[in-house]
Write a protein that holds these residues in place. Structure first.
Motif, PDB file in Angstrom:
ATOM      1  N   GLU A 102       0.810  -1.231   0.000  1.00 39.88           N
ATOM      2  CA  GLU A 102       0.000   0.000   0.000  1.00 39.88           C
ATOM      3  C   GLU A 102       0.841   1.278   0.000  1.00 39.88           C
ATOM      4  O   GLU A 102       0.616   2.195   0.788  1.00 39.88           O
ATOM      5  CB  GLU A 102      -0.942  -0.014   1.206  1.00 39.88           C
ATOM      6  CG  GLU A 102      -1.812  -1.244   1.308  1.00 39.88           C
ATOM      7  CD  GLU A 102      -2.676  -1.447   0.074  1.00 39.88           C
ATOM      8  OE1 GLU A 102      -3.198  -0.451  -0.455  1.00 39.88           O
ATOM      9  OE2 GLU A 102      -2.808  -2.611  -0.364  1.00 39.88           O
ATOM     10  N   LEU A 103       1.808   1.341  -0.914  1.00 41.10           N
ATOM     11  CA  LEU A 103       2.673   2.519  -0.980  1.00 41.10           C
ATOM     12  C   LEU A 103       1.886   3.789  -1.262  1.00 41.10           C
ATOM     13  O   LEU A 103       2.102   4.823  -0.617  1.00 41.10           O
ATOM     14  CB  LEU A 103       3.755   2.324  -2.050  1.00 41.10           C
ATOM     15  CG  LEU A 103       4.686   3.524  -2.309  1.00 41.10           C
ATOM     16  CD1 LEU A 103       5.450   3.906  -1.047  1.00 41.10           C
ATOM     17  CD2 LEU A 103       5.650   3.203  -3.451  1.00 41.10           C
ATOM     18  N   VAL A 121       7.234  14.946  10.571  1.00 42.52           N
ATOM     19  CA  VAL A 121       6.726  13.649  10.118  1.00 42.52           C
ATOM     20  C   VAL A 121       7.764  12.567  10.419  1.00 42.52           C
ATOM     21  O   VAL A 121       8.950  12.724  10.093  1.00 42.52           O
ATOM     22  CB  VAL A 121       6.410  13.662   8.611  1.00 42.52           C
ATOM     23  CG1 VAL A 121       5.851  12.302   8.178  1.00 42.52           C
ATOM     24  CG2 VAL A 121       5.427  14.768   8.267  1.00 42.52           C
ATOM     25  N   VAL A 122       7.318  11.486  11.049  1.00 44.21           N
ATOM     26  CA  VAL A 122       8.145  10.315  11.311  1.00 44.21           C
ATOM     27  C   VAL A 122       7.613   9.183  10.438  1.00 44.21           C
ATOM     28  O   VAL A 122       6.423   8.864  10.502  1.00 44.21           O
ATOM     29  CB  VAL A 122       8.094   9.920  12.798  1.00 44.21           C
ATOM     30  CG1 VAL A 122       8.845   8.607  13.032  1.00 44.21           C
ATOM     31  CG2 VAL A 122       8.655  11.038  13.673  1.00 44.21           C
ATOM     32  N   ILE A 123       8.483   8.583   9.615  1.00 49.66           N
ATOM     33  CA  ILE A 123       8.028   7.592   8.635  1.00 49.66           C
ATOM     34  C   ILE A 123       8.729   6.247   8.833  1.00 49.66           C
ATOM     35  O   ILE A 123       9.955   6.161   8.789  1.00 49.66           O
ATOM     36  CB  ILE A 123       8.280   8.073   7.195  1.00 49.66           C
ATOM     37  CG1 ILE A 123       7.590   9.411   6.939  1.00 49.66           C
ATOM     38  CG2 ILE A 123       7.808   7.019   6.192  1.00 49.66           C
ATOM     39  CD1 ILE A 123       7.903  10.011   5.559  1.00 49.66           C
ATOM     40  N   GLY A 124       7.920   5.200   9.039  1.00 45.36           N
ATOM     41  CA  GLY A 124       8.367   3.828   8.896  1.00 45.36           C
ATOM     42  C   GLY A 124       7.999   3.422   7.472  1.00 45.36           C
ATOM     43  O   GLY A 124       6.839   3.162   7.169  1.00 45.36           O
ATOM     44  N   ALA A 125       8.972   3.382   6.590  1.00 44.59           N
ATOM     45  CA  ALA A 125       8.712   3.375   5.142  1.00 44.59           C
ATOM     46  C   ALA A 125       8.315   2.004   4.599  1.00 44.59           C
ATOM     47  O   ALA A 125       8.904   0.981   4.942  1.00 44.59           O
ATOM     48  CB  ALA A 125       9.938   3.880   4.394  1.00 44.59           C
ATOM     49  N   ILE A 126       7.350   2.019   3.691  1.00 43.80           N
ATOM     50  CA  ILE A 126       6.974   0.823   2.943  1.00 43.80           C
ATOM     51  C   ILE A 126       8.023   0.485   1.893  1.00 43.80           C
ATOM     52  O   ILE A 126       8.307  -0.678   1.625  1.00 43.80           O
ATOM     53  CB  ILE A 126       5.588   1.021   2.286  1.00 43.80           C
ATOM     54  CG1 ILE A 126       4.484   0.874   3.342  1.00 43.80           C
ATOM     55  CG2 ILE A 126       5.360   0.047   1.133  1.00 43.80           C
ATOM     56  CD1 ILE A 126       3.090   1.138   2.827  1.00 43.80           C
ATOM     57  N   SER A 127       8.610   1.510   1.295  1.00 46.29           N
ATOM     58  CA  SER A 127       9.550   1.321   0.197  1.00 46.29           C
ATOM     59  C   SER A 127      10.817   2.132   0.440  1.00 46.29           C
ATOM     60  O   SER A 127      10.760   3.270   0.916  1.00 46.29           O
ATOM     61  CB  SER A 127       8.907   1.752  -1.128  1.00 46.29           C
ATOM     62  OG  SER A 127       9.862   1.846  -2.160  1.00 46.29           O
ATOM     63  N   GLY A 130      10.527   4.504  -2.822  1.00 46.70           N
ATOM     64  CA  GLY A 130       9.232   4.974  -3.304  1.00 46.70           C
ATOM     65  C   GLY A 130       8.653   6.183  -2.605  1.00 46.70           C
ATOM     66  O   GLY A 130       7.664   6.751  -3.076  1.00 46.70           O
ATOM     67  N   LEU A 131       9.238   6.601  -1.482  1.00 47.84           N
ATOM     68  CA  LEU A 131       8.727   7.751  -0.741  1.00 47.84           C
ATOM     69  C   LEU A 131       9.584   9.010  -0.933  1.00 47.84           C
ATOM     70  O   LEU A 131       9.323  10.044  -0.325  1.00 47.84           O
ATOM     71  CB  LEU A 131       8.635   7.420   0.752  1.00 47.84           C
ATOM     72  CG  LEU A 131       7.526   6.422   1.085  1.00 47.84           C
ATOM     73  CD1 LEU A 131       7.932   5.539   2.247  1.00 47.84           C
ATOM     74  CD2 LEU A 131       6.220   7.125   1.393  1.00 47.84           C
ATOM     75  N   ASN A 132      10.588   8.909  -1.794  1.00 39.44           N
ATOM     76  CA  ASN A 132      11.524  10.025  -1.930  1.00 39.44           C
ATOM     77  C   ASN A 132      10.858  11.309  -2.416  1.00 39.44           C
ATOM     78  O   ASN A 132      11.215  12.407  -1.981  1.00 39.44           O
ATOM     79  CB  ASN A 132      12.675   9.646  -2.857  1.00 39.44           C
ATOM     80  CG  ASN A 132      13.625   8.646  -2.209  1.00 39.44           C
ATOM     81  OD1 ASN A 132      13.414   8.228  -1.070  1.00 39.44           O
ATOM     82  ND2 ASN A 132      14.659   8.255  -2.918  1.00 39.44           N
ATOM     83  N   ASN A 133       9.877  11.195  -3.295  1.00 37.51           N
ATOM     84  CA  ASN A 133       9.200  12.407  -3.791  1.00 37.51           C
ATOM     85  C   ASN A 133       8.414  13.096  -2.688  1.00 37.51           C
ATOM     86  O   ASN A 133       8.446  14.327  -2.561  1.00 37.51           O
ATOM     87  CB  ASN A 133       8.282  12.068  -4.969  1.00 37.51           C
ATOM     88  CG  ASN A 133       9.041  11.780  -6.244  1.00 37.51           C
ATOM     89  OD1 ASN A 133      10.212  12.135  -6.377  1.00 37.51           O
ATOM     90  ND2 ASN A 133       8.390  11.129  -7.200  1.00 37.51           N
ATOM     91  N   ILE A 134       7.701  12.311  -1.876  1.00 37.73           N
ATOM     92  CA  ILE A 134       6.925  12.925  -0.804  1.00 37.73           C
ATOM     93  C   ILE A 134       7.852  13.493   0.264  1.00 37.73           C
ATOM     94  O   ILE A 134       7.567  14.554   0.854  1.00 37.73           O
ATOM     95  CB  ILE A 134       5.895  11.930  -0.190  1.00 37.73           C
ATOM     96  CG1 ILE A 134       4.982  12.642   0.818  1.00 37.73           C
ATOM     97  CG2 ILE A 134       6.562  10.745   0.457  1.00 37.73           C
ATOM     98  CD1 ILE A 134       4.096  13.701   0.236  1.00 37.73           C
TER      99      ILE A 134
END
Length: 357
Positions: A102-103, A121-127, A130-134
């Motif tokens: 669910e990226l 924002v604290v992110i536990g990343a799916i990818s 894939g999150l570099n743009n956000i």
């Protein structure tokens, strides 16, 4: 990610980690490693005692994004971020995307968090990528972004609170390789690293396969999949059908937990042994009961706590560690009595916390 460090003796590592374990209200100072230059797991690192702020100067709004809340590993991280938000006196909103497929959901949830007024924002990343743009978009608004647990490749991140899953995989592999060194009787292992494409999974795979290279372990199967229990149970069942002479199941904590009743039902508990490459309450129980051989711990609760403290420090203009993670060590059936779970597992009865006011 680097697997160059020599593995610490288990007893020594437990002693080091134990010095950082304290009550939930007073969990620090905690022994961590700091990477310099940051954001490169191959960088040199140094040890330090991490001490967070006593309190925030104002109730900042922190958005926390997780891949899912399907297992107790992320429940431990949830406990860490929520308790540290309470201790510091900041607000926290937790969103979870529902799984590693669910990226787009995770990206949308982060966008919504920022639109609602998140200060960090604290992110536990799916990818991994894939999150570099956000991340770039959020940083473009001068909002700090902290990478927790899983890892992202963006150079625009503000800080990282995580360990090397390459080393987590390597520690699991090294544990097996020590049992079955080159020249001993060959044994067959199946490896379940987790969802393909996730940064922590690719790193863990590299670490594990590198650590067993040259040993008597024959890797007969590698199966990727989501870390839901049903998905992992299906992968284990399929592998047992294909390899009736298997000796080891090694993989995610969910894999290990799912494998225990499956092996029992098939009468295979004496033939096939289980190793996890990270730690959850189910793995802890399995080690305690003699059903799982070993697992490294990455002090999950502490990673969550540090991520919140990093975010607050950045918002308040305080000095902060840009890239830190707790020292790793392996818990075995022999060393379990010395393991203090308070840095790694949420307390019994803890329920997910999605909002701290």
């Amino acid at each position: 990610m680097s697997t160059k460090l020599t593995a610490l003796l288990c007893s020594a590592a437990i002693a080091v980690a134990a010095t950082g374990v304290a009550s939930a209200e007073d969990w620090y100072p905690y022994s961590v490693e700091s990477w310099d230059p940051p954001f490169d797991m191959a960088s040199p690192r140094s040890s330090l005692d991490y001490t967070p702020l006593e309190a925030a100067s104002q109730p900042w709004e922190i958005c926390v994004s997780f891949p899912h809340m399907k297992d107790a590993y992320w429940l431990g991280v949830n406990y860490g971020v929520s308790e540290e938000a309470k201790r510091l006196g900041v607000k926290m909103q937790l969103v979870e995307a529902g799984g590693y497929t669910e990226l787009n959901t995770q990206i949308s949830q982060i966008e919504d968090c920022v639109a609602a007024g998140a200060d960090a924002v604290v992110i536990g990343a799916i990818s991994f990528d894939g999150l570099n743009n956000i991340v770039s978009e959020v940083r473009g608004r001068d909002i700090p972004v902290i990478d927790v647990i899983n890892g992202m490749s963006s150079p625009e991140l503000s800080a990282k609170s995580l360990v090397s899953f390459g080393e987590m995989g390597a520690k699991a592999g090294a544990f097996l390789a020590e049992q079955h060194p080159e020249g001993s009787d060959a044994v067959k292992a199946a490896w379940f690293p987790g969802p393909a494409g996730a940064g922590w999974v690719e790193a863990g795979n590299t670490g594990f396969t590198g650590a067993i290279e040259g040993s008597a372990i024959e890797l007969v199967e590698t199966k990727y999949g989501d870390t839901g229990k049903e998905a992992q149970a299906k992968l284990v069942e399929d592998t047992l059908e294909a390899h009736p002479d298997l000796n080891y199941i090694v993989g995610t904590a969910v894999t290990a937990e799912a494998a225990v009743p499956i092996l029992r039902a098939r009468g295979l508990t004496d033939q096939i042994k289980i190793v996890s490459y990270y730690y959850t309450p189910g793995v802890d129980q399995g080690i305690r009961r003699g059903q799982i051989l070993a697992a490294p711990t990455d002090s999950t609760v502490i990673q969550g706590r540090i991520a919140i403290d990093q975010a607050v420090r950045i918002l308040e203009g305080e000095d902060y560690e840009k890239h830190v993670g707790p020292a790793l060590y392996v818990v075995t059936q022999d060393s379990h009595a010395d393991f203090d779970p308070s840095s790694t597992l949420a307390p019994d009865g803890f329920r997910p916390v999605f909002r701290v006011e």
